[in-house]
Motif scaffolding. Structure first.
Motif, PDB file in Angstrom:
ATOM      1  N   LEU A  28       0.797  -1.279  -0.276  1.00  0.00           N
ATOM      2  CA  LEU A  28       0.060  -0.020   0.062  1.00  0.00           C
ATOM      3  C   LEU A  28       0.920   1.282   0.063  1.00  0.00           C
ATOM      4  O   LEU A  28       0.612   2.216  -0.695  1.00  0.00           O
ATOM      5  CB  LEU A  28      -0.791  -0.099   1.274  1.00  0.00           C
ATOM      6  CG  LEU A  28      -2.132   0.962   1.174  1.00  0.00           C
ATOM      7  CD1 LEU A  28      -3.089   1.009   0.255  1.00  0.00           C
ATOM      8  CD2 LEU A  28      -2.710   0.902   2.439  1.00  0.00           C
ATOM      9  N   SER A  29       2.004   1.056   0.845  1.00  0.00           N
ATOM     10  CA  SER A  29       2.977   2.477   0.856  1.00  0.00           C
ATOM     11  C   SER A  29       3.868   2.573  -0.397  1.00  0.00           C
ATOM     12  O   SER A  29       4.203   3.650  -0.867  1.00  0.00           O
ATOM     13  CB  SER A  29       3.929   2.099   1.902  1.00  0.00           C
ATOM     14  OG  SER A  29       3.418   2.217   3.149  1.00  0.00           O
ATOM     15  N   GLN A  30       3.662   1.729  -1.396  1.00  0.00           N
ATOM     16  CA  GLN A  30       4.330   1.693  -2.908  1.00  0.00           C
ATOM     17  C   GLN A  30       3.545   2.586  -3.759  1.00  0.00           C
ATOM     18  O   GLN A  30       4.131   3.223  -4.667  1.00  0.00           O
ATOM     19  CB  GLN A  30       4.487   0.401  -3.374  1.00  0.00           C
ATOM     20  CG  GLN A  30       5.516  -0.665  -2.701  1.00  0.00           C
ATOM     21  CD  GLN A  30       7.016   0.124  -2.769  1.00  0.00           C
ATOM     22  OE1 GLN A  30       7.694   0.472  -3.529  1.00  0.00           O
ATOM     23  NE2 GLN A  30       7.449   0.329  -1.051  1.00  0.00           N
ATOM     24  N   PHE A  31       2.230   2.607  -3.516  1.00  0.00           N
ATOM     25  CA  PHE A  31       1.279   3.563  -4.472  1.00  0.00           C
ATOM     26  C   PHE A  31       0.229   4.464  -3.858  1.00  0.00           C
ATOM     27  O   PHE A  31      -0.179   5.104  -4.543  1.00  0.00           O
ATOM     28  CB  PHE A  31       0.684   2.545  -5.606  1.00  0.00           C
ATOM     29  CG  PHE A  31      -0.515   1.604  -4.799  1.00  0.00           C
ATOM     30  CD1 PHE A  31      -1.810   2.045  -4.830  1.00  0.00           C
ATOM     31  CD2 PHE A  31      -0.135   0.361  -4.225  1.00  0.00           C
ATOM     32  CE1 PHE A  31      -2.687   1.500  -4.205  1.00  0.00           C
ATOM     33  CE2 PHE A  31      -1.073  -0.174  -3.701  1.00  0.00           C
ATOM     34  CZ  PHE A  31      -2.450   0.300  -3.552  1.00  0.00           C
ATOM     35  N   PHE A  32       0.010   4.370  -2.613  1.00  0.00           N
ATOM     36  CA  PHE A  32      -1.100   4.942  -2.231  1.00  0.00           C
ATOM     37  C   PHE A  32      -1.079   6.021  -0.876  1.00  0.00           C
ATOM     38  O   PHE A  32      -0.734   7.130  -0.792  1.00  0.00           O
ATOM     39  CB  PHE A  32      -2.320   4.433  -1.742  1.00  0.00           C
ATOM     40  CG  PHE A  32      -3.508   4.970  -1.381  1.00  0.00           C
ATOM     41  CD1 PHE A  32      -4.093   5.785  -1.989  1.00  0.00           C
ATOM     42  CD2 PHE A  32      -4.227   4.571  -0.182  1.00  0.00           C
ATOM     43  CE1 PHE A  32      -5.094   6.693  -1.591  1.00  0.00           C
ATOM     44  CE2 PHE A  32      -5.270   5.229   0.395  1.00  0.00           C
ATOM     45  CZ  PHE A  32      -5.712   6.404  -0.273  1.00  0.00           C
ATOM     46  N   THR A  33      -0.494   5.342   0.176  1.00  0.00           N
ATOM     47  CA  THR A  33       0.088   6.001   1.350  1.00  0.00           C
ATOM     48  C   THR A  33       1.421   6.671   1.252  1.00  0.00           C
ATOM     49  O   THR A  33       2.303   5.990   1.792  1.00  0.00           O
ATOM     50  CB  THR A  33      -0.267   5.112   2.567  1.00  0.00           C
ATOM     51  OG1 THR A  33       0.658   3.903   2.654  1.00  0.00           O
ATOM     52  CG2 THR A  33      -1.342   4.858   2.692  1.00  0.00           C
ATOM     53  N   THR A  34       1.489   7.819   0.834  1.00  0.00           N
ATOM     54  CA  THR A  34       2.643   8.466   0.473  1.00  0.00           C
ATOM     55  C   THR A  34       3.443   8.646   1.744  1.00  0.00           C
ATOM     56  O   THR A  34       5.024   8.849   1.429  1.00  0.00           O
ATOM     57  CB  THR A  34       2.421  10.024  -0.196  1.00  0.00           C
ATOM     58  OG1 THR A  34       1.309  10.748   0.665  1.00  0.00           O
ATOM     59  CG2 THR A  34       1.766   9.830  -1.694  1.00  0.00           C
ATOM     60  N   GLY A  35       2.972   8.702   2.807  1.00  0.00           N
ATOM     61  CA  GLY A  35       3.863   8.713   4.018  1.00  0.00           C
ATOM     62  C   GLY A  35       4.081   7.514   4.653  1.00  0.00           C
ATOM     63  O   GLY A  35       4.698   7.293   5.825  1.00  0.00           O
TER      64      GLY A  35
END
Length: 159
Positions: A28-35
């Motif tokens: 999820l952190s790779q494409f959505f949750t920028t932080g």
């Protein structure tokens, strides 16, 4: 008037891969949750999502998970600029419910549907629902391009 919405899109990957893109915090952190995201989406858990474009990590309360079929969670309702003292920009004092549905298609793709509901019947809530509808549509686009082509669509988009 009930304030809610539904967006959907098809991703050219098997349902298992698409489900994991939301359930797994590293993906999820790779494409959505920028932080970044912390915690796997599991029923009864509270995970944290952080966005550079919406400062501060905030809790996501996972209600239900059916592997490769459904993830349901609640988070703070967003009503645009609420003006509430002590609240994050636009955060209201109640939660909305977000449901992700994952359905395999006959051609090997996955149909992803996102439903968000539970806003109060106010002008601010209606404004917040429009903004979240826009956000979830962008998330589906980012998920698709990352899963199908390995590109982070959000990288540098909000800076």
């Amino acid at each position: 008037m009930e304030v809610n919405f539904r967006v959907s899109g098809r991703i050219a990957k098997p349902v298992e891969d698409v489900f994991e893109a939301l359930a797994d915090p590293e993906k999820l952190s790779q494409f959505f949750t920028t932080g970044g995201a912390k915690g796997r989406m599991e029923a009864g858990k509270t995970v944290m999502w952080d966005f550079h474009d919406f400062p501060g990590a905030f809790p996501v309360y996972v209600i239900e998970v059916v592997p490769n079929e459904k993830i349901v969670f609640e988070w703070a309702a967003y009503e645009g600029d609420s003006g509430k003292i002590g609240a994050k920009h636009g955060e209201a004092d109640y939660r909305t419910t977000v449901t992700f549905l994952f359905k395999p298609t006959d051609d090997g793709r996955t149909l992803v549907e996102i439903i968000e509901e539970g806003w109060r019947e106010t002008d601010g809530a209606l404004r917040g629902s429009y903004l979240n509808c826009e956000g979830w549509t962008g998330m589906l686009c980012a998920m698709k391009i990352w899963l199908e082509h390995g590109i982070n669509l959000r990288e540098g988009f909000y800076k």
